[in-house]
Design an enzyme around this catalytic site. Structure first.
Site, PDB file in Angstrom:
ATOM      1  N   ASP A  85      -7.900  -5.625   0.184  1.00  0.00           N
ATOM      2  CA  ASP A  85      -8.412  -6.312  -0.974  1.00  0.00           C
ATOM      3  C   ASP A  85      -7.909  -7.830  -1.044  1.00  0.00           C
ATOM      4  O   ASP A  85      -8.664  -8.635  -1.719  1.00  0.00           O
ATOM      5  CB  ASP A  85      -8.023  -6.001  -2.147  1.00  0.00           C
ATOM      6  CG  ASP A  85      -8.365  -4.648  -2.481  1.00  0.00           C
ATOM      7  OD1 ASP A  85      -9.635  -4.320  -2.151  1.00  0.00           O
ATOM      8  OD2 ASP A  85      -7.681  -3.482  -2.815  1.00  0.00           O
ATOM      9  N   HIS A 111       0.890  -1.268   0.030  1.00  0.00           N
ATOM     10  CA  HIS A 111       0.023   0.009   0.111  1.00  0.00           C
ATOM     11  C   HIS A 111       1.087   1.141  -0.199  1.00  0.00           C
ATOM     12  O   HIS A 111       1.982   1.130   0.928  1.00  0.00           O
ATOM     13  CB  HIS A 111      -0.844  -0.256   1.240  1.00  0.00           C
ATOM     14  CG  HIS A 111      -1.979   0.913   0.965  1.00  0.00           C
ATOM     15  ND1 HIS A 111      -1.964   2.350   1.490  1.00  0.00           N
ATOM     16  CD2 HIS A 111      -3.311   0.642   0.735  1.00  0.00           C
ATOM     17  CE1 HIS A 111      -3.173   3.041   1.333  1.00  0.00           C
ATOM     18  NE2 HIS A 111      -3.882   1.858   0.648  1.00  0.00           N
TER      19      HIS A 111
END
Ligand code: CMC
Length: 436
Positions: free
Chosen positions: A370, A312
């Site tokens: 996710d 991320h």
């Protein structure tokens, strides 16, 4: 914040050659200070250069805060864990839009207002019929949300606070209806009208999974799981799609067009499309014994393959949403009596191996939201093509909250970045006959 009154106790000194400039340093409530470079070009004739915006605060905001090193996510100051555990999605919407948790009366009024806007204009169903049945539901969603500006003219005047609010409520209310229509259309089933006695999540599940010939009763455990998933995705400060919404909105474009722009940005696999990509990847890996091969590929700089659902831009620690998502995943599989999900086994083992691997440890690459959301959504009955649609549905409130904050800021100006130009310098036009 100091940005508003233009005074700053701290300064940063910029020295170029023989000349130095003092730049104001501004502090927020929490988080890193920022160097205000708003007057830099006027003073020095120079721009700053930050492709990918890794060191750039593009705006001032009071909505969401992320501490990526500590793995903290706050909506209006409240930790995501507490909101997901004790709140519901519409309460979170209220919080994001208005800044405070609602009282019982405010909550009842807000729920009522959202519920009364769930139907979409009947002509929109004809608009849907223009699409091929095999169109990706994200393509249908981008188009139908953009088309709302052609259906709801009475809420496109952004200078009118009342119209801004109606547009906001309309989008939060109608997004589940449009998302469910996109799904129903793709499988050739009739659209299901919303049922206003149901809560937001149960209503959405019913619009997706009921058929006119049978009664449908939403399972409260699964409705709660979907509601939690919506809370987890509701906002995430200045990510790519939110920045897209702000930039589109900065020109004065109507809110439906701005949210459609956000949906388009979310679609990409580096952003909202990652949940679909993560599930596809787990399927491609296929069995636990093939994990080392894929870890090796992810580490190979000559191979474009990346572990989807990993890493991320902001979180350099475990994504706090991923932890809640993992728990929700187990709750959903437990409720559905799925004892053995081969993809979950692969996910758990992949995470275990990656978190011990020097490559991932060094780069602080952890599972993001996710990684487990795809397995959960698949168990709930959604096809992979709907995963990003659900993300868009939930993120709509965040986009709207950020758009409203920007429009209501008296200092708001059109967003207009500059560039480092590396193309040809000025040259004269050559007639075609003389070109070589
Ligand atoms: N697999 C393998 N290596 C990776 C991965 C990954 N998933 N993510 C980053 N790296 C490596 C990358 O190759 C680079 O290595 P090096 O320094 O040796 O060149 C280093 O880690 C830093 O990566 P980056 O590309 O500079 O990081 P970024 O901040 O630009 O990208 C990201 C962030 C999310 C786009 C990226 O981690 C990624 O592509 N992840 C997979 C897609 C994904 O799961 N996206 C969902 C994000 S969360 C939901 C959302 O916000 O939409």
């Amino acid at each position: 914040m100091d940005a508003i009154n233009g005074t700053s106790a701290k300064t940063a000194k910029l020295t170029i050659g023989e000349t130095s400039w003092d730049l104001p340093v501004l502090s927020g409530t929490i988080g890193p200070d920022v160097v205000d470079i708003g007057k830099l070009y006027g003073q020095t004739g120079m721009f700053t250069y930050d492709p990918g915006f890794t060191s750039t605060a593009s705006c001032e905001s009071q909505i969401t805060y992320i501490d990526g090193d500590e793995g903290i996510l706050l909506y209006r100051g409240y930790p995501i864990e507490q909101l997901a555990e004790s709140g519901d999605f519409l309460e979170t919407c209220y919080l994001l839009l208005y800044g405070e948790l609602p009282t019982a009366a405010q909550k009842a009024d807000f729920d009522y207002r959202v519920t009364r806007h769930t139907m979409v204009h009947e002509q929109m169903s004809r608009f849907f019929h223009g699409f091929r049945r095999d169109a990706h539901p994200m393509a249908v969603l981008v188009a139908s949300v953009g088309a709302m500006s052609a259906f709801y003219h009475d809420s496109t005047d952004i200078s009118d606070p009342q119209q801004r609010m109606i547009a906001s409520i309309r989008m939060i209310a109608k997004m589940p209806t449009l998302a469910a229509m996109a799904y129903k259309y793709s499988i050739g089933q009739p659209f299901v009208y919303p049922k206003n006695e149901l809560d937001y999540a149960s209503n959405f599940l019913r619009m997706c999974f009921s058929v006119p010939c049978e009664e449908y009763k939403a399972n409260p455990v699964l409705s709660r799981a979907i509601d939690k998933i919506f809370i987890l995705h509701a906002d995430h400060e200045q990510n790519a799609s939110t920045s897209t919404v702000r930039l589109a909105g900065s020109s004065g474009a109507n809110p439906f067009a701005c949210i459609a722009a956000g949906i388009a940005c979310l679609w990409g696999p580096a952003h909202g499309g990652a949940n679909e990509a993560a599930l596809k990847m787990l399927g491609e890996i296929g069995s636990v014994d093939r994990i080392p091969e894929y870890i090796k590929r992810a580490k190979d700089k000559n191979d474009p393959f990346r572990l989807m659902g990993f890493g991320h831009r902001v979180y350099k620690n475990y994504d706090p949403r991923a932890k809640i998502m993992q728990k929700t995943c187990h709750e959903v599989l437990g409720e559905l009596g799925i004892k053995d999900d081969p993809l979950l086994d692969i996910a758990v083992e992949l995470e275990r191996i990656a978190l011990q691997d020097e490559y991932f440890v060094e780069r602080k690459l952890y599972p993001n939201i996710d990684f487990y959301s795809g397995i959960t959504l698949r168990a709930l009955g959604f096809p992979t093509s709907m995963f990003t649609v659900l993300f868009a549905l939930a993120r709509t409130v965040g986009w709207i909250g950020q758009w409203k904050e920007m429009i209501e800021d008296p200092g708001q100006r059109i967003g207009r970045p500059r560039q480092l130009y590396t193309g040809a310098a000025q040259r004269d036009y050559v007639p075609i006959a003389r070109r070589k």
